[in-house]
Scaffold this motif. Structure first.
Motif, short mmCIF file in Angstrom:
data_model
loop_
_atom_site.label_atom_id
_atom_site.label_comp_id
_atom_site.label_asym_id
_atom_site.label_seq_id
_atom_site.Cartn_x
_atom_site.Cartn_y
_atom_site.Cartn_z
N ILE A 220 26.27 -12.47 2.79
CA ILE A 220 25.71 -12.06 4.31
C ILE A 220 26.38 -13.17 5.24
O ILE A 220 26.39 -14.24 5.03
N ILE A 221 27.15 -12.68 6.32
CA ILE A 221 27.57 -13.42 7.27
C ILE A 221 26.84 -13.09 8.56
O ILE A 221 26.72 -12.01 8.96
N THR A 222 25.99 -13.85 9.04
CA THR A 222 25.31 -13.74 10.44
C THR A 222 25.51 -14.73 11.72
O THR A 222 25.82 -15.84 11.55
N ASP A 223 25.47 -14.10 12.64
CA ASP A 223 25.34 -14.64 13.94
C ASP A 223 24.00 -15.54 14.07
O ASP A 223 22.89 -14.87 13.34
N PHE A 224 23.73 -16.32 14.88
CA PHE A 224 22.42 -16.77 15.34
C PHE A 224 21.96 -16.14 16.57
O PHE A 224 20.98 -15.37 16.56
N MET A 225 22.63 -16.03 17.55
CA MET A 225 21.93 -15.71 19.04
C MET A 225 22.31 -14.05 18.85
O MET A 225 23.37 -13.65 19.14
N MET A 226 20.98 -13.36 18.72
CA MET A 226 21.04 -11.78 18.92
C MET A 226 20.03 -11.40 19.22
O MET A 226 18.96 -11.97 19.07
N PRO A 227 19.77 -10.05 19.98
CA PRO A 227 18.93 -9.55 20.37
C PRO A 227 17.96 -8.92 19.25
O PRO A 227 18.47 -8.74 18.10
N VAL A 228 16.69 -8.80 19.36
CA VAL A 228 15.74 -8.33 18.61
C VAL A 228 15.25 -9.12 17.59
O VAL A 228 13.97 -9.49 17.30
N MET A 229 16.33 -9.47 16.76
CA MET A 229 16.00 -10.59 15.62
C MET A 229 17.04 -11.62 15.60
O MET A 229 18.01 -10.84 15.25
N ASP A 230 16.77 -12.89 15.60
CA ASP A 230 18.12 -13.61 15.64
C ASP A 230 18.32 -13.96 14.41
O ASP A 230 17.59 -13.56 13.23
N GLY A 231 19.45 -15.05 13.95
CA GLY A 231 19.90 -14.98 12.79
C GLY A 231 19.01 -16.07 11.73
O GLY A 231 18.77 -15.85 10.63
N GLU A 232 18.26 -16.98 12.43
CA GLU A 232 17.28 -17.71 11.68
C GLU A 232 15.99 -16.59 11.22
O GLU A 232 15.89 -16.90 10.09
N GLU A 233 15.59 -15.94 12.06
CA GLU A 233 14.49 -14.96 11.87
C GLU A 233 14.95 -13.73 10.66
O GLU A 233 14.16 -13.82 9.68
N PHE A 234 16.27 -13.48 10.73
CA PHE A 234 16.84 -12.61 9.79
C PHE A 234 16.95 -13.25 8.39
O PHE A 234 16.37 -12.66 7.55
N ALA A 235 17.39 -14.50 8.48
CA ALA A 235 17.65 -15.28 7.23
C ALA A 235 16.22 -15.53 6.49
O ALA A 235 16.09 -15.49 5.34
N GLU A 236 15.05 -15.80 7.10
CA GLU A 236 13.80 -15.88 6.53
C GLU A 236 13.26 -14.60 6.09
O GLU A 236 12.63 -14.69 5.03
N ALA A 237 13.57 -13.31 6.66
CA ALA A 237 13.12 -12.22 6.33
C ALA A 237 14.01 -11.84 5.03
O ALA A 237 13.32 -11.26 4.15
N VAL A 238 15.22 -12.48 5.06
CA VAL A 238 16.04 -12.25 3.63
C VAL A 238 15.61 -12.73 2.75
O VAL A 238 15.38 -12.22 1.28
N ARG A 239 15.12 -14.09 2.73
CA ARG A 239 14.44 -14.98 1.71
C ARG A 239 13.23 -14.51 1.26
O ARG A 239 12.77 -15.06 0.22
N ALA A 240 12.48 -13.80 1.93
CA ALA A 240 11.23 -13.37 1.74
C ALA A 240 11.33 -12.20 0.75
O ALA A 240 10.13 -11.48 0.23
N LEU A 241 12.21 -11.33 0.63
CA LEU A 241 12.56 -10.28 0.03
C LEU A 241 13.14 -10.44 -1.34
O LEU A 241 14.17 -10.96 -1.66
N PRO A 242 12.21 -10.12 -2.52
CA PRO A 242 12.71 -10.59 -3.79
C PRO A 242 14.17 -10.05 -4.29
O PRO A 242 14.72 -10.81 -4.97
N ALA A 243 14.47 -8.79 -3.77
CA ALA A 243 15.67 -8.24 -4.27
C ALA A 243 16.92 -8.86 -3.73
O ALA A 243 17.96 -8.88 -4.44
#
Length: 118
Positions: free
Chosen positions: A49-72
């Protein structure tokens, strides 16, 4: 052929990344924010995954935290690209495998992608 998920609300940047990565033989899927990217992860199985940080709705840090919480998908390498917040990525090695400043050098990014994919 590895698939890469590019998450950026600036469509021009997402397109540039997609073209450059496709030229290197990768498949690319894109999303305009972290929430949409999580939806993409439900149906696609990217290798990185390549992600930006500043984004609407869910930023890159929140997104990365969500990914790390998904076992798959928690094992996926995540590269952060950001203008002002790249330093956050460098401090959060638990979330990001690499962080690059915008504007980024596309050759350095491709080298990092290949390095992380082995």
């Amino acid at each position: 052929m590895a698939t890469i998920l590019v998450v950026d609300d600036e469509y021009l940047i997402a397109d540039i990344l997609a073209y450059a990565l496709e030229d290197e033989g990768f498949m690319v899927v894109t999303a305009g924010n972290g929430k949409k990217a999580l939806e993409v992860l439900e149906r696609e199985r990217p290798s990185l995954i390549i992600t930006d940080f500043m984004m609407p709705v869910m930023d890159g840090e929140e997104f990365a935290e969500a990914v790390r919480a998904l076992p798959a998908v928690k094992h996926l390498p995540i590269i952060l690209i950001s203008g002002a917040q790249a330093h956050i990525g460098m401090q959060r090695s638990d979330l990001f495998d690499a962080a690059l400043d915008k504007p980024f050098d596309i050759n350095k990014l491709i080298t990092k992608v290949k390095e992380l994919l082995g």
